[in-house]
Design a protein around this motif. Structure first.
Motif, short mmCIF file in Angstrom:
data_model
loop_
_atom_site.label_atom_id
_atom_site.label_comp_id
_atom_site.label_asym_id
_atom_site.label_seq_id
_atom_site.Cartn_x
_atom_site.Cartn_y
_atom_site.Cartn_z
N PHE A 1 51.94 43.61 45.79
CA PHE A 1 51.64 42.42 45.01
C PHE A 1 51.95 41.14 45.80
O PHE A 1 51.84 40.05 45.27
CB PHE A 1 52.43 42.41 43.69
N ALA A 2 52.41 41.32 47.02
CA ALA A 2 52.80 40.16 47.81
C ALA A 2 51.69 39.77 48.78
O ALA A 2 50.74 40.51 48.97
CB ALA A 2 54.08 40.47 48.57
N SER B 1 49.08 47.98 28.01
CA SER B 1 49.61 46.97 28.93
C SER B 1 48.65 46.78 30.09
O SER B 1 48.32 47.72 30.79
CB SER B 1 50.98 47.40 29.43
N SER B 2 48.21 45.55 30.24
CA SER B 2 47.26 45.27 31.30
C SER B 2 47.99 45.12 32.62
O SER B 2 49.12 44.67 32.65
CB SER B 2 46.55 43.96 30.97
N ARG B 3 47.36 45.50 33.68
CA ARG B 3 47.90 45.33 35.03
C ARG B 3 49.37 45.74 35.07
O ARG B 3 50.22 44.98 35.50
CB ARG B 3 47.76 43.89 35.49
N ARG B 4 49.63 46.93 34.60
CA ARG B 4 51.00 47.40 34.50
C ARG B 4 51.58 47.62 35.89
O ARG B 4 50.97 48.24 36.75
CB ARG B 4 51.02 48.69 33.71
N LEU B 5 52.78 47.11 36.10
CA LEU B 5 53.47 47.36 37.37
C LEU B 5 53.93 48.80 37.39
O LEU B 5 54.51 49.28 36.43
CB LEU B 5 54.70 46.46 37.46
N ILE C 1 53.14 35.40 42.93
CA ILE C 1 51.90 34.72 43.35
C ILE C 1 50.76 34.98 42.39
O ILE C 1 49.65 34.52 42.59
CB ILE C 1 51.50 35.16 44.77
N LEU C 2 51.03 35.73 41.32
CA LEU C 2 49.96 36.08 40.38
C LEU C 2 49.77 34.95 39.35
O LEU C 2 50.62 34.08 39.20
CB LEU C 2 50.30 37.42 39.71
N LYS D 1 51.70 36.55 27.58
CA LYS D 1 52.44 37.31 28.58
C LYS D 1 52.61 36.41 29.79
O LYS D 1 51.83 35.47 29.98
CB LYS D 1 51.60 38.52 29.02
N LEU E 1 51.21 39.04 34.54
CA LEU E 1 50.44 39.97 33.71
C LEU E 1 49.43 39.15 32.91
O LEU E 1 49.76 38.11 32.36
CB LEU E 1 51.37 40.74 32.77
N ILE E 2 48.22 39.65 32.85
CA ILE E 2 47.18 38.95 32.12
C ILE E 2 46.92 39.70 30.82
O ILE E 2 46.59 40.88 30.86
CB ILE E 2 45.88 38.89 32.97
N PRO E 3 47.07 39.04 29.67
CA PRO E 3 46.79 39.75 28.42
C PRO E 3 45.37 40.33 28.45
O PRO E 3 44.42 39.65 28.80
CB PRO E 3 46.91 38.66 27.36
N ALA E 4 45.26 41.61 28.10
CA ALA E 4 43.97 42.27 28.12
C ALA E 4 43.19 41.94 26.84
O ALA E 4 43.79 41.57 25.82
CB ALA E 4 44.16 43.78 28.23
N GLU F 1 44.43 43.83 23.89
CA GLU F 1 45.72 43.37 23.37
C GLU F 1 45.52 42.19 22.43
O GLU F 1 46.18 42.09 21.39
CB GLU F 1 46.63 42.97 24.52
#
Lengths: 256, 355
Positions: free
Chosen positions: A77-78, A238-242, B114-115, B331, B335-338, B341
């Motif tokens: 993610f960096a 959960s979107s874009r889950r780590l 950075i997101l 969020k 993290l981008i709320p889907a 969601e």
């Protein structure tokens, strides 16, 4: 009817300017070659852009048996210049295997290749420059050749093929694709190299005008989607889950 | 005209040139670095000046200087970098100079990540820096709108001689969409009027300064800035209503990228027979309170949807003059709320209403 692309070498390195569509092409090419029965490995060498990298399509590719090589853990993610050791092994060609390298944008992204040039040795490779004629800086023959020269200088390798990937995402028309083919043919003629293949989103591949071209054709599915178009993941809201794999702490240098 | 495919960051850079801005001072920071990247290539092609400063502090003072001498000027950064520019923005606002600042927001606090995020809503709209002043803040929801609002920003900055900020989350800066630009390749230069330091030969000298030791004069300057902002409130409110023509039980309020996710959620919910409206402020400062109040008035309840821990919701509450239930969904951390969601939250809220 256009032929599918059959790579002449087992090493395919994909370069081009920012946003030319390298990742979308690389991921689709990996999936296409895997379907043709090759064992495909893909390496994410994008150390420039932290968004929309092929590591985001990792799950899709791994489900198809493609090996995806990316920085481990949260480091992916960096925006750090991390090159994992497996990359060097991938540079040794093996029969029936195809290795695809998705390199970062412009000459800046391609600089990374110069550090791998020695490991490449005499192995034959295809260094393919992606061109989208609707992108700034590569909308003219001169612009594309300038980009080619810059990438070659920073990578210490020679571009030996083009990928014609002209599109406007949701506003693509057959004309947009064919204008791109015309431009890529001129660039190829000036540079004395071939167009490796033309890539186009389905269903444009069915257009008779595109069916009539001489170059091989790669049909693209749009994989790198913005968040409001990503398909529903029922059961996992959960979107874009780590992922929770442990990883060493990232020490930022300057401003990441 | 011919459309091109551009990243939000590149498109903002090109939009500035089309607006006649040929001066950029900035410092790279993910996820806005393609703005300086692009302008470092493009500005020399059009006779402009690109300077990479040694820090955001320096860049913000360079735009202060450039605007002071009557040049149209841009800087761009991302969240921590904008924090470093705070002091200069206060000086620029006090001196009533036209500058445009773009914040391509990343997730914080601290160095954060950075997101993308929308966590700098408070910073942009309420607490940009010390002292009493307001900046105009615009929030695009697509790459084309980022182009249009960047051009409008320069017009507003010059019309009111006030800083204007465009806020986009990291995704707006990074994603690629087809865009078109005004035909004119480079806009006309800025008119330095009776304030720009253009050389005082044959005219009385002008002074650009934010130091007022006389309390009465400083009070007068504060009143002047306040009156100017009242005028901006009257003239410059921008917003969008989506799916609000038919009766709706629930109103979503979202800006920028989040509004885009809400729209997809709303379209899909419509197929299920659920009608949900969206209010999207485009000027987030000044916030379009009356229009928002009107949209809330036609609903039974409201959800503020944001990529932060709940910031714009305070403006939604101020707009909620009828005291409808106001809820939040959001969020952060990158993290981008889907879409689903947001839909789940809407269904939950509608079900609770029926009880």
């Amino acid at each position: 009817m256009p032929r599918p692309y059959r790579p002449a070498t087992s090493l395919i390195i994909i370069v081009g300017n920012y946003g030319s569509g390298k990742t979308e092409v690389a991921v689709n090419l990996a999936l296409s070659l895997q379907r043709q029965g090759k064992q495909v490995r893909i390496a994410d060498l994008d150390i420039v852009n932290p968004y929309f990298r092929c590591r985001e399509a990792r799950e899709t590719m791994e489900q198809q048996g493609i090996e995806v090589v990316t920085p481990p853990g949260v480091q992916r993610f960096a925006d750090l210049p991390i090159v994992v050791p497996e990359i060097k092994g991938m540079l040794r060609p093996q029969a029936e295997n195809v290795s695809i390298f998705d390199v970062g944008g412009d000459d800046v992204g391609a600089t990374l290749l110069s550090s791998l040039a020695e490991n490449l040795g005499d192995s034959p490779y295809q260094l393919l420059q992606v061109i989208n004629a609707r992108r700034p800086f590569t909308n003219t023959v001169e612009g594309c050749l300038k980009m080619k020269g810059a990438i070659e200088q920073s990578s210490r390798l020679s571009v030996n093929g083009l990928i014609c990937n002209s599109h406007l995402v949701t506003e693509t028309t057959t004309d947009v694709i064919l204008e791109g083919v015309a431009l890529a043919r001129q660039v190829a003629a000036r540079a004395g190299i071939d167009i490796a293949f033309v890539s186009a989103m389905a269903p444009f591949d069915q257009d008779p005008l595109l069916q009539a071209i001489d170059e091989p054709l790669l049909v693209l599915d749009r994989i790198m989607l913005p968040p409001w178009l990503r398909p529903s993941e029922k059961g996992d809201s959960s979107s874009r889950r780590l992922e929770t794999d442990p990883a060493p702490a990232v020490k930022p240098i300057g401003r990441p | 005209m011919t459309k091109v495919l551009m990243k939000g960051n590149e498109a903002i850079g090109e939009a500035a040139i089309r607006a006649g801005c040929l001066h950029f001072f900035g410092y790279p920071i993910t996820p806005q670095s393609e703005v300086p990247e692009y302008l470092s290539k493009r500005l020399p092609e059009v006779g402009g000046q690109y300077v990479q400063a040694e820090s955001e502090v320096a860049a913000s003072n360079m735009i202060y200087g450039a605007a002071g001498v009557g040049m149209r000027v841009l800087t761009t950064s991302s969240s921590p970098g904008i924090s470093l520019m705070a002091e200069a923005l206060s000086y620029i606002a006090c001196c009533e100079l036209p500058v445009v600042v773009v914040n391509i927001m990343r997730c914080g606090p601290g160095l954060g990540g950075i997101l993308p995020s929308q966590s700098d809503y408070f910073q942009a709209t309420k607490g940009t820096a010390h002292g009493d002043f307001d900046i105009i803040v615009l929030a695009p929801s697509s790459v084309q709108e980022a182009v249009d609002l960047t051009i409008i920003s320069f017009e507003l900055a010059e019309k009111y001689r006030n800083p204007v900020m465009v806020i986009g989350d990291g995704m707006i800066g990074q994603m690629m969409e087809p865009v078109s630009f005004p035909d004119k390749e480079i806009g006309p230069p800025l008119d330095p009027g009776d304030w720009g330091l253009t050389g005082c030969k044959d005219r009385p000298r002008r002074i650009v300064n934010s130091l007022y030791l006389d309390p009465d004069l400083l009070y007068q300057q504060n009143i002047k800035l306040k009156e100017k902002f009242e005028l901006i409130k009257q003239n410059e409110l921008r917003f969008e209503l989506y799916n609000c023509d038919e009766p709706y039980d629930l109103l979503l309020v979202g800006f920028g990228m989040m509004a885009r996710i809400c729209k997809t959620a709303i379209d899909q919910l419509k197929a299920e027979g659920l009608n949900v409206g969206l209010f999207r402020p485009i000027t987030v400062n000044p916030f379009p309170y009356e229009a928002c109040a009107e949209a809330i008035g036609r609903s039974k309840s409201v959800i503020s949807v944001e990529m932060n821990m709940g910031q714009m919701i305070e403006d939604v509450r101020l707009a909620n003059v009828e005291g409808k239930p106001v809820d939040f969904f959001g969020k952060t951390g990158g993290l981008i709320p889907a879409v689903e969601e947001v839909q789940d939250k809407v269904r939950e809220s509608l079900a609770a209403m029926k009880k």
